[in-house]
Structure formats: C-alpha cells, structure tokens
Design an enzyme around this catalytic site. Sequence first.
Site, mmCIF file in Angstrom:
data_model
loop_
_atom_site.group_PDB
_atom_site.id
_atom_site.type_symbol
_atom_site.label_atom_id
_atom_site.label_comp_id
_atom_site.label_asym_id
_atom_site.label_seq_id
_atom_site.Cartn_x
_atom_site.Cartn_y
_atom_site.Cartn_z
ATOM 1 N N ARG A 194 -25.213 52.541 33.163
ATOM 2 C CA ARG A 194 -24.328 51.503 33.724
ATOM 3 C C ARG A 194 -24.932 50.913 34.999
ATOM 4 N NH1 ARG A 194 -20.585 53.181 36.791
ATOM 5 N NH2 ARG A 194 -19.785 54.849 35.463
ATOM 6 N N TYR A 211 -14.506 25.385 30.100
ATOM 7 C CA TYR A 211 -14.162 26.204 28.937
ATOM 8 C C TYR A 211 -12.742 26.763 29.124
ATOM 9 C CZ TYR A 211 -13.979 30.321 25.964
ATOM 10 O OH TYR A 211 -13.575 31.275 25.066
ATOM 11 N N ASP A 229 -21.817 26.701 36.005
ATOM 12 C CA ASP A 229 -21.944 27.308 34.683
ATOM 13 C C ASP A 229 -22.947 26.453 33.909
ATOM 14 O OD1 ASP A 229 -21.648 28.006 31.996
ATOM 15 O OD2 ASP A 229 -19.540 28.555 32.256
ATOM 16 N N LYS A 234 -24.514 31.975 23.990
ATOM 17 C CA LYS A 234 -24.784 30.644 23.439
ATOM 18 C C LYS A 234 -26.288 30.421 23.290
ATOM 19 C CE LYS A 234 -20.342 30.328 23.512
ATOM 20 N NZ LYS A 234 -19.825 31.113 24.585
HETATM 21 O O1 P1T Z 1 -17.555 33.958 25.340
HETATM 22 P P1 P1T Z 1 -18.209 34.432 26.597
HETATM 23 O O2 P1T Z 1 -19.594 34.928 26.394
HETATM 24 O O3 P1T Z 1 -17.346 35.382 27.385
HETATM 25 O O4 P1T Z 1 -18.416 33.133 27.532
HETATM 26 C C1 P1T Z 1 -17.369 32.368 28.045
HETATM 27 C C2 P1T Z 1 -17.860 30.971 28.310
HETATM 28 C C3 P1T Z 1 -18.249 30.619 29.593
HETATM 29 N N1 P1T Z 1 -18.704 29.384 29.886
HETATM 30 C C4 P1T Z 1 -18.796 28.435 28.934
HETATM 31 C C5 P1T Z 1 -19.284 27.069 29.300
HETATM 32 C C6 P1T Z 1 -18.452 28.728 27.618
HETATM 33 O O5 P1T Z 1 -18.571 27.761 26.696
HETATM 34 C C7 P1T Z 1 -17.954 30.020 27.290
HETATM 35 C C8 P1T Z 1 -17.529 30.387 25.915
HETATM 36 N N2 P1T Z 1 -17.274 29.291 25.097
HETATM 37 C C9 P1T Z 1 -16.882 29.339 23.798
HETATM 38 C C10 P1T Z 1 -16.643 30.467 23.115
HETATM 39 C C11 P1T Z 1 -16.696 28.022 23.164
HETATM 40 O O6 P1T Z 1 -16.593 27.936 21.919
HETATM 41 O O7 P1T Z 1 -16.649 27.036 23.893
#
Ligand code: P1T
Length: 400
Positions: free
Chosen positions: A58, A111, A183, A208
């Site tokens: 961790r 998001y 972001d 992503k």
């Molecule tokens: O899903 P996660 O890895 O926890 O990430 C969240 C997140 C943060 N910032 C942006 C710009 C994002 O697009 C996302 C997650 N977005 C999707 C799951 C979506 O379909 O837009």
Amino acid sequence: MQTIKNTGYGFSTRAVHAGEEPDFREGATGDVIVPIHLSTTFARKKVTVPTGGYEYTRSLNPTRKALETKLAALENAKYGLAFSSGLAAETTVLLSLLKSGDHIVAFDDLYGGTKRLFNHIFNEYGISTTFVDATDISRLEEIIERQTKLIWIESPSNPLLKICDIRSIANIAHENNLLLIVDNTFLSPYFQKPLDLGADIVVHSSTKYIGGHSDVLGGAVLLNDEDYYQQIAYRQNAVGAVLSPFDSYLTLRGIKTLSLRMEQHQKNALEIARFLEKHPEIDKVIYPGLDSHPQHELAKKQSSGFGGVLSFEMKGSREDAEHFLERLTLFALAESLGGVESLIELPAVMTHASIAKEVREKIGITDTLIRVSVGIEDVEDLIDDMRNALLPEKFSNFFA
Ligand code: P1T
C-alpha cells in the site's frame, strides 16, 4: 537506476522506456518489462532498514512505482501517483488540500461523478463548491471568495467539450493564492500538458486513454510541488486508494502505444465529426477540431491535438436518439471513453444522470445530446454504422 529523464527524449520514447529501464545490478535479471510484483509485504534483514525502501505494497510497490515514474515523465511532472480510480485520485487530492469551511470554484461542465463528489460527499464535510462557466474568465473572478482554495477544471470538458484557457485561469488562480487543478483525461498528456501551461496539479482517470483498452480502472495525480506531493502521498497511503500491481502493469502496457492510439483516435474523430456535420438528421456537432467549435483557436494554441471524443445533438426527441443508439452495431452503447473500441452514450441518462435535470439543461446537456468516444477501427466502417443507424425508422425496417 532511472536514466530516462523528463526532458531530452521524445514523448513516445518516454512512453516506452521511462520507469522500465532494465536492472543490471548484481542478481537482477535485466527484465525489459517491469514484472508484476504481487508481494504485499517485503522482508528486511535489519529491523530498521526496509529492503530497497519497500515495506508494504500500500505504501510502495515496484510495479506501481514504475508506472508513477512513467506518468510523471509524460506530463513533464516531478512527481506522479497512481490511484485505484480517477475518483480515488480526485478524492485524495481534495482530502489533502481542503478542510471544513473551504470553498471550491469548479467548471460547470465536469464528469457527473466529479460533480457528485463535490456536491454530495465533500459538501457533507463543510466544503462547498460554486460551479461556473469557466470559458468566461470574468465570471470566474467574480465568484472567488475569501474561503476559496482551488479552481477545478476539465478541458475539453465532459461531455460538452468546452475549452478553458488554462494559462489565463492559472494566472487568475495564482493572483488569488489559489491552486489550479486540471483534469486532463480527455486529451491525455500526449495532446496537452497543463503543468507546462501553469496548472499546479493534473488529475486523470487513467481508465480512459492512458490505459486505453477498457480493461483497467485507475487514476493519476501529477505535480511539481514537493510539499503537496508529500501531503497527497501521505493521504493516499493513509486511506489506501492505491492502484494494484496487476492494474499498474496493464496501465504500463497500455501507455506504450498512447501516441499511436491518440493519433488514430483523433483522425477518426475528425472524419466522423465532418460526416455528422453534413448529415440532415444532425442539428449540431461539437468537436474542438472543427472550425465551427467556438474555442477552436484556443484549442490549437494550448494543445497539440483535439482528442477522440465528440458530442452531437440529434434532431427529434429522446426516443429518436435512443432508437439511433440501439440500432448501431459497431459502437458499443456504453459509458466510459478512451479505449481502442468506439463507445457511444446518452449523457443525460448515463454518465451525467447524477446531475439534476434543471442543472443539466441549463448547461446544455439535453436529452438528445449524444457523446461518442471514437475508437481506432477503420473509420469507413464506423461511418457506415452511423449512416445506417441514422436512416429514418421506415427505411431502417425495410433494410433490416
Ligand atoms: O471512472 P474513474 O476512473 O473513477 O474516473 C472518473 C472520471 C474523472 N474525470 C473524467 C474527465 C472522467 O471522464 C471520469 C470518468 N468518466 C466516465 C466514466 C465517463 O463515461 O465519462
């Protein structure tokens, strides 16, 4: 051991090599790929000396460390941290920088899960957020309060692909003693490096483009300031929001083709955007790479590309949009983005459903807004799929 520095080598060289240089020390095997270190704990010979600095996974793990080194090299950052999801990364950053009574200024197009985090989780701990259209810099300055600690933006934003002027917003943040957090999920470090534009911290959903294959959930934080790095790293370990060794390996593997994938995503996205722009069933196409995008010039100035996500408004009702989505065969009707396969979704019902309808409508997330994550398939096949699905109902039944 690490000789691939943040500067001096091109992006693709860093993507392949940074953090993964073969180890030739006595007893090492010279692995070309960093192994998946599954051991959760690391033995030591002397009570006070952790072997190689490792104690417990961790706190520090060799596979995760390799990924963190690679991510930092790609964002031109001194420090990198890999988290179990994008939201885990966001949560840990907020926990590290804010306390009860503080205030956040955030872009109104984010998001849905990020907005939920601000509105429904941190709000409960006395941390408030004001959302504003950050494409209008004058509005930003108006809502900064004495308690404001940071500005949080996405650029391009999710799902409306608005572009914020990162350098100007960084200047405003710094004039007001605030931090700017960007972001950078939608462009990835291949197309945009917010730290070079003055941002203080970059966050990613590495689920992503960075991972790139829709098979690993992850998040990342990149920054240059050592104090903030220590604070965030301390809390990451304390709350346990770390990426697993196997997921670190998958992400390392994905990153090696980031530049190739991003080029192909962008090429395909531009062709699809141009096809949709001319289609009679489509009202409006939003893609920063189109001349028609209101911030096209700004996008060209601050980024080296426009990415692979586009949104569009269909003519007709939500039912028409749903019929179109359900008739597609190559585009998977699914949330998320940035994988090699094309995905499509209806934000109002899917990724942004956690935002109240009035708020969605106010910022432009209508019931017929469709978001596409364009994959790296042959673009002619993708366009054919869309063309067929866009046929009026009576014809599509005829051809079925
Ligand atoms: O899903 P996660 O890895 O926890 O990430 C969240 C997140 C943060 N910032 C942006 C710009 C994002 O697009 C996302 C997650 N977005 C999707 C799951 C979506 O379909 O837009």
